[in-house]
Enzyme design. Structure first.
Site, PDB file in Angstrom:
ATOM      1  CB  SER A 141       8.635  -7.182   2.011  1.00  0.00           C
ATOM      2  OG  SER A 141       7.401  -7.588   1.472  1.00  0.00           O
ATOM      3  CG  ASP A 150       3.627  -1.093   2.321  1.00  0.00           C
ATOM      4  OD1 ASP A 150       3.148  -1.535   1.259  1.00  0.00           O
ATOM      5  OD2 ASP A 150       4.489  -1.698   2.980  1.00  0.00           O
ATOM      6  CG  HIS A 169       5.872  -3.059  -0.105  1.00  0.00           C
ATOM      7  ND1 HIS A 169       5.587  -3.482   1.175  1.00  0.00           N
ATOM      8  CD2 HIS A 169       6.488  -4.114  -0.709  1.00  0.00           C
ATOM      9  CE1 HIS A 169       5.985  -4.733   1.333  1.00  0.00           C
ATOM     10  NE2 HIS A 169       6.547  -5.136   0.198  1.00  0.00           N
TER      11      HIS A 169
END
Length: 315
Positions: A166, A242, A272
């Protein structure tokens, strides 16, 4: 422990909802607190899990000093097997919530199942690190960690792989772009990373799309990755479900990346924060390390599955 970890995984969704409700003034003046929710979950600044909590024995807790006088907490996990001849070091950058201790189950798999040395950095303002996070500050932190590896007797001659999840992927892209000419980065692993913060806002937080221009924390990964032209293999790991970073952003980063060798791996049921627990995730990393980073210079490149169950990963 498992229940607490899954509670942590849901935190970025809460942070996302909070951003959507904010006005333009708060977005501009308080965006660092929104983008870097280092106080979530409660106690994250002081309650940092330790390697011993996950039965990780061969490890060190470090404090790295930055050029601007911040002290960064990090964990160094030594490879506990000789599968890769202790010849790979993974520099790991975490996402935007929690602390480095929350990622120790991932570090354990990398060090014990895959046989990598792992340096897990905790950004400034997170966990036991001093300071306050910002785009420029995190870039300094990443460089500090890389320089630590370059000067470490055990690690300087190993194959170096930069791994970011991320926000950590954006940190990794910038670090690689700024260090590619040194010739010591052997691979890059990116998971569920955005193209830029400004482009993420309209898709992840639609009510705030008209004030995205006020965001001064840019992380323009789609621009930065274009500058990576060195022959460095890259692995892209994308969770197709996600709910925070649209999967098409990862695909964009993959498609525009100019490196000669890049690997695209999707996880149809990956969200995610749980893509790392999807079947085949660590198998993909293992294959990348063997085939692309080490060029199959290991005794058994066709090793049995290194996949790890969710129960084991979060135990």
């Amino acid at each position: 422990m498992a229940a607490n970890f899954f509670s942590y995984l849901r935190l970025p969704v809460l942070a996302s909802s909070g951003l959507a409700a904010l006005g333009s003034g708060l977005l501009y003046f308080k965006q660092n607190e929104i983008i870097y929710p280092r106080n979530l979950p409660a106690g994250a600044r002081t309650d940092v899990p330790q390697p011993k909590d996950f039965q990780i024995e061969n490890s060190e807790s470090l404090q790295l000093q930055t050029p601007d006088n911040e002290s960064l907490h990090a964990y160094f996990l030594r490879a506990s097997s000789i599968i890769l001849q202790q010849n790979v070091t993974v520099l790991m950058f975490h996402g935007n919530a929690g602390n480095v201790g929350h990622r120790l189950p991932i570090g354990k798999v990398l060090s014990e199942s895959l046989g990598c040395n792992v340096l897990m950095l905790e950004y400034r303002g997170y966990g036991l690190s001093t300071g306050s996070p910002s785009e420029s500050g995190l870039a300094i932190d990443a460089q500090t960690a890389l320089d630590y590896i370059r000067n470490h007797d055990e690690l300087r001659d190993t194959k170096l792989v930069i791994y970011g999840q991320s926000l950590g992927g954006a940190v990794a892209i910038r670090l690689v772009a700024e260090n590619q000419t040194k010739g010591d980065i052997a691979g890059v692993i990116l998971e569920n990373t955005f193209t830029s913060i400004r482009k993420l806002i309209p898709t992840a937080f639609p009510p705030a799309k008209y004030i995205a221009r006020l965001c001064h924390q840019l992380w323009p990964s789609e621009e930065t990755i274009l500058g990576i032209t060195a022959n460095i293999p890259m692995l892209f790991l994308s969770g197709l479900k996600d709910e925070i970073v649209p999967a098409h952003m990862m695909k964009t980063l993959h498609d525009i990346c100019k490196v000669d060798h890049k690997v695209w791996k999707t996880f149809p049921n990956g969200h995610h924060n749980d893509t790392v627990a999807e079947s085949g995730y660590f198998d993909a990393i293992w294959a990348f390390l063997v085939q692309d980073v080490l060029s199959e210079k290991v005794d058994n490149p066709d090793r049995e599955s290194v996949d790890v169950s969710k129960d084991e990963l979060w135990s």
